[in-house]
Design a protein around this motif. Structure first.
Motif, mmCIF file in Angstrom:
data_model
loop_
_atom_site.group_PDB
_atom_site.id
_atom_site.type_symbol
_atom_site.label_atom_id
_atom_site.label_comp_id
_atom_site.label_asym_id
_atom_site.label_seq_id
_atom_site.Cartn_x
_atom_site.Cartn_y
_atom_site.Cartn_z
ATOM 1 N N SER A 168 38.009 39.143 42.862
ATOM 2 C CA SER A 168 38.877 38.658 44.057
ATOM 3 C C SER A 168 37.986 37.350 44.134
ATOM 4 O O SER A 168 38.823 36.466 44.418
ATOM 5 C CB SER A 168 38.167 39.519 45.221
ATOM 6 O OG SER A 168 38.592 38.800 46.451
ATOM 7 N N HIS A 169 36.653 37.107 43.848
ATOM 8 C CA HIS A 169 36.028 36.015 43.849
ATOM 9 C C HIS A 169 36.498 34.874 42.949
ATOM 10 O O HIS A 169 36.764 33.624 43.169
ATOM 11 C CB HIS A 169 34.458 36.013 43.681
ATOM 12 C CG HIS A 169 33.506 34.880 43.711
ATOM 13 N ND1 HIS A 169 33.266 34.362 44.880
ATOM 14 C CD2 HIS A 169 33.537 33.966 42.632
ATOM 15 C CE1 HIS A 169 32.745 33.082 44.377
ATOM 16 N NE2 HIS A 169 32.783 32.918 42.991
ATOM 17 N N SER A 170 36.820 35.495 41.442
ATOM 18 C CA SER A 170 37.488 34.610 40.477
ATOM 19 C C SER A 170 38.659 34.096 40.886
ATOM 20 O O SER A 170 39.040 33.108 40.828
ATOM 21 C CB SER A 170 37.457 35.388 39.324
ATOM 22 O OG SER A 170 36.105 35.788 38.880
ATOM 23 N N ARG A 171 39.755 35.068 41.575
ATOM 24 C CA ARG A 171 40.878 34.502 41.940
ATOM 25 C C ARG A 171 40.957 33.558 42.934
ATOM 26 O O ARG A 171 41.818 32.473 42.812
ATOM 27 C CB ARG A 171 41.610 35.732 42.257
ATOM 28 C CG ARG A 171 43.244 35.402 42.713
ATOM 29 C CD ARG A 171 43.831 36.773 42.961
ATOM 30 N NE ARG A 171 45.206 36.458 43.326
ATOM 31 C CZ ARG A 171 46.263 37.630 43.358
ATOM 32 N NH1 ARG A 171 45.574 38.795 43.297
ATOM 33 N NH2 ARG A 171 47.378 37.210 43.682
ATOM 34 N N THR A 172 39.784 33.482 43.906
ATOM 35 C CA THR A 172 39.900 32.778 45.124
ATOM 36 C C THR A 172 39.293 31.274 44.400
ATOM 37 O O THR A 172 39.957 30.144 44.716
ATOM 38 C CB THR A 172 38.991 33.132 46.197
ATOM 39 O OG1 THR A 172 39.369 34.364 46.445
ATOM 40 C CG2 THR A 172 39.023 32.331 47.402
ATOM 41 N N VAL A 173 38.356 31.167 43.592
ATOM 42 C CA VAL A 173 37.886 30.052 42.869
ATOM 43 C C VAL A 173 39.045 29.311 42.096
ATOM 44 O O VAL A 173 39.105 27.999 42.402
ATOM 45 C CB VAL A 173 36.490 30.194 42.239
ATOM 46 C CG1 VAL A 173 36.167 29.146 41.321
ATOM 47 C CG2 VAL A 173 35.649 30.889 42.998
ATOM 48 N N ARG A 174 39.460 30.055 41.380
ATOM 49 C CA ARG A 174 40.967 29.431 40.507
ATOM 50 C C ARG A 174 41.956 28.993 41.325
ATOM 51 O O ARG A 174 42.260 27.556 41.117
ATOM 52 C CB ARG A 174 41.297 30.575 39.719
ATOM 53 C CG ARG A 174 42.471 29.926 39.021
ATOM 54 C CD ARG A 174 43.151 30.937 38.043
ATOM 55 N NE ARG A 174 43.825 32.246 38.652
ATOM 56 C CZ ARG A 174 44.960 32.315 39.239
ATOM 57 N NH1 ARG A 174 45.708 31.168 39.062
ATOM 58 N NH2 ARG A 174 45.298 33.253 39.629
ATOM 59 N N THR A 212 40.370 45.538 44.269
ATOM 60 C CA THR A 212 39.224 46.166 44.742
ATOM 61 C C THR A 212 37.784 45.719 44.116
ATOM 62 O O THR A 212 36.957 46.160 44.861
ATOM 63 C CB THR A 212 39.453 47.592 44.618
ATOM 64 O OG1 THR A 212 39.896 47.868 43.300
ATOM 65 C CG2 THR A 212 40.836 48.336 45.116
ATOM 66 N N ASP A 213 38.107 44.883 43.207
ATOM 67 C CA ASP A 213 36.738 44.563 42.481
ATOM 68 C C ASP A 213 36.277 43.005 43.157
ATOM 69 O O ASP A 213 36.996 42.182 43.010
ATOM 70 C CB ASP A 213 36.837 44.470 40.899
ATOM 71 C CG ASP A 213 35.506 44.067 40.330
ATOM 72 O OD1 ASP A 213 34.847 44.794 40.176
ATOM 73 O OD2 ASP A 213 35.297 42.744 39.967
ATOM 74 N N SER A 214 35.089 43.164 43.555
ATOM 75 C CA SER A 214 34.411 41.698 44.377
ATOM 76 C C SER A 214 34.568 40.578 43.434
ATOM 77 O O SER A 214 34.911 39.285 43.685
ATOM 78 C CB SER A 214 33.440 41.861 45.140
ATOM 79 O OG SER A 214 32.470 42.438 44.235
ATOM 80 N N LYS A 215 34.003 41.052 42.071
ATOM 81 C CA LYS A 215 34.120 39.644 41.042
ATOM 82 C C LYS A 215 35.371 39.072 40.829
ATOM 83 O O LYS A 215 35.741 37.890 40.771
ATOM 84 C CB LYS A 215 33.310 40.406 39.840
ATOM 85 C CG LYS A 215 33.155 39.165 38.904
ATOM 86 C CD LYS A 215 32.449 39.737 37.534
ATOM 87 C CE LYS A 215 32.305 38.769 36.550
ATOM 88 N NZ LYS A 215 31.619 39.039 35.258
ATOM 89 N N ALA A 250 44.854 37.738 34.616
ATOM 90 C CA ALA A 250 45.440 38.526 35.535
ATOM 91 C C ALA A 250 44.457 39.543 36.164
ATOM 92 O O ALA A 250 43.506 40.064 35.269
ATOM 93 C CB ALA A 250 46.644 39.539 34.964
ATOM 94 N N SER A 251 44.167 39.804 37.255
ATOM 95 C CA SER A 251 43.123 40.875 37.830
ATOM 96 C C SER A 251 43.726 42.125 37.407
ATOM 97 O O SER A 251 44.970 42.403 37.339
ATOM 98 C CB SER A 251 43.354 40.655 39.413
ATOM 99 O OG SER A 251 43.002 39.569 39.820
ATOM 100 N N GLN A 252 42.848 43.105 37.146
ATOM 101 C CA GLN A 252 43.024 44.380 36.708
ATOM 102 C C GLN A 252 43.239 45.495 37.744
ATOM 103 O O GLN A 252 43.767 46.370 37.642
ATOM 104 C CB GLN A 252 41.846 44.743 35.760
ATOM 105 C CG GLN A 252 42.068 43.787 34.337
ATOM 106 C CD GLN A 252 43.320 43.699 33.659
ATOM 107 O OE1 GLN A 252 43.962 44.708 33.377
ATOM 108 N NE2 GLN A 252 43.827 42.528 33.476
ATOM 109 N N THR A 253 42.309 45.185 38.739
ATOM 110 C CA THR A 253 42.219 46.337 39.721
ATOM 111 C C THR A 253 43.358 46.662 40.611
ATOM 112 O O THR A 253 43.569 47.446 41.306
ATOM 113 C CB THR A 253 40.832 46.329 40.543
ATOM 114 O OG1 THR A 253 40.968 45.058 41.299
ATOM 115 C CG2 THR A 253 39.811 46.602 39.925
ATOM 116 N N ASN A 254 44.352 45.502 40.438
ATOM 117 C CA ASN A 254 45.671 45.688 41.351
ATOM 118 C C ASN A 254 46.834 45.804 40.466
ATOM 119 O O ASN A 254 47.743 45.567 40.583
ATOM 120 C CB ASN A 254 45.797 44.335 42.302
ATOM 121 C CG ASN A 254 45.959 43.110 41.562
ATOM 122 O OD1 ASN A 254 45.560 42.968 40.424
ATOM 123 N ND2 ASN A 254 46.627 42.268 42.073
#
Length: 395
Positions: free
Chosen positions: A256-262, A251-254, A387-391
């Motif tokens: 999500s962006h970081s995950r896609t870039v990685r 749910t956090d756009s930042k 690891a993303s935190q919001t999910n």
């Protein structure tokens, strides 16, 4: 005049370099999607292969017990599977919770603790060293991925086919029904019917043990690295829409962006390493080449086209200010620019207009690919995942 023609030529060439390969890929995939969808043969419990199911973790305390519960709930004979957790030096309670779960359920899961956080690819290489002669299939699944019922059994059925070397699942549409995901599934499905897909879903992916090789430990895209290595040995690597998993949305756009870039950085590095195979060896070379071009070269043409378009529009405006007349080609290109900008504007509003939403998704993906490649050039490798935190909030 000369400047205007110069920028117009660059913009036109960049547009062609981006659109033409994409159209070819789309056209071929339409043909491939007409190939009947294969399905694995039915299989009795005693004939299923033995699975080594591995969960790579780093700070997954909020997810690990739910993940383990999900795995043992799968309809797969317990005598035909073993579960292994490999932890990359977590700083939370991931390992202690897994140990407590293991004692409570008496499932006998194996836990390997790495001394340092080296990234998922390094963890996978460590696991490969732990595989036993009795293991037929290596299954990798992420902690945040909840497998739908029957996922492991379908993997086992696929691996009874000696021509299949790797198979991965797809994310449930109920989890993430986006334009990008829709195109992603469509291309992966078509490529799998034609031959193999070079882009895998590591949330649930399986590989034939006797075809495994170690991967580049200092890079990511470990799932796709393994898929291409196995396909290069003559076995197929396919995506199966019937093997489904779900994940809580980020749910956090930042984040999500970081995950896609990685992810994009890993795929760009991965495809570039295999560039000598692009457009060779029949369908597989075509599939590898089209995806490789679109993940390493096309993004730069997207950026070049944008910059040239801005420069061209500026020179045309200057001509008007000085009393000159733009050429027909100038007008046509400006019309194209206006249509693209209008489509992006509509897409950014969130309206589900097919072309507009696709344009936004495509632009965002290419910008992130360029960002990932630039970061790599400046020495910033993203193979150690955060690891993303919001999910990963407590369920």
């Amino acid at each position: 005049m000369i400047e205007r023609l110069f920028f117009l030529a660059i913009q036109s060439s960049a547009t062609f370099a981006v659109v033409f390969p994409l159209v070819i890929h789309w056209f071929l995939n339409r043909r491939w999607m007409k190939i009947p969808s294969p399905s694995p043969a039915a299989c009795k419990d005693e004939d299923l292969p033995s699975l080594c199911i591995v969960i790579p973790t780093w700070n997954e305390a909020n997810m690990i017990e739910t993940k383990l519960d999900n795995l043992i709930a799968q309809r797969y004979p317990s005598s035909k599977r073993r579960i292994m957790l490999i932890d990359s030096a977590s700083t939370d309670e991931t390992v202690s919770l897994a140990n407590a779960w293991n004692k409570r359920t008496k499932q006998g899961i194996e836990i390997i603790e790495m001394n340092a956080r080296l990234g998922k690819s390094a963890a996978i290489n460590r696991v490969i060293q732990e595989l036993k002669d009795s293991d037929d299939v290596f299954v990798m699944t992420d902690a945040e991925a909840t497998l739908e019922d029957g996922a492991l059994r379908r993997i086992g059925r696929w691996m009874k086919d000696s021509s299949i070397g790797a198979v991965c699942g797809t994310m449930s549409e109920q989890t993430e029904d986006t334009i990008y995901r829709g195109w992603y599934r469509w291309f992966r499905t078509g490529e799998s019917r034609a031959d193999s897909t070079p882009i895998f879903e590591g949330s649930i992916a399986a590989y034939r043990v006797d075809a495994l090789e170690e991967i580049v430990a200092t890079s990511n895209a470990d799932d796709s690295q393994l898929a291409v290595l196995i396909r290069n040995q003559g076995l197929r690597a396919i995506s199966d829409e019937s093997i489904r998993f779900s994940e809580s949305p980020i749910t956090d756009s930042k984040e999500s962006h970081s995950r896609t870039v990685r992810r994009g950085q890993g795929l760009s590095r991965h495809f570039w390493r295999h560039r000598s195979q692009w457009f060779r060896n029949g369908r597989w070379g075509t599939i590898l080449g089209l995806n490789g071009y679109q993940h390493t070269i096309s993004p730069w043409f997207v950026v070049l086209g944008i910059l040239a378009g801005i420069a061209h529009a500026s020179t045309v405006l200057l001509i008007g200010w000085f009393g000159g007349e733009p050429m027909l080609l100038d007008r046509l290109m400006l019309l194209v620019d206006a249509v693209v900008l209008a489509s992006l504007g509509i897409g950014f509003t969130g309206l589900r207009v097919p072309f507009c939403a696709s344009a936004v998704a495509y632009l965002a993906q290419n910008i992130r690919l360029v960002q990932g490649m630039l970061m790599l050039q400046f020495g910033h490798s993203l193979h150690r995942w955060d690891a993303s935190q919001t999910n990963r909030e407590l369920r």
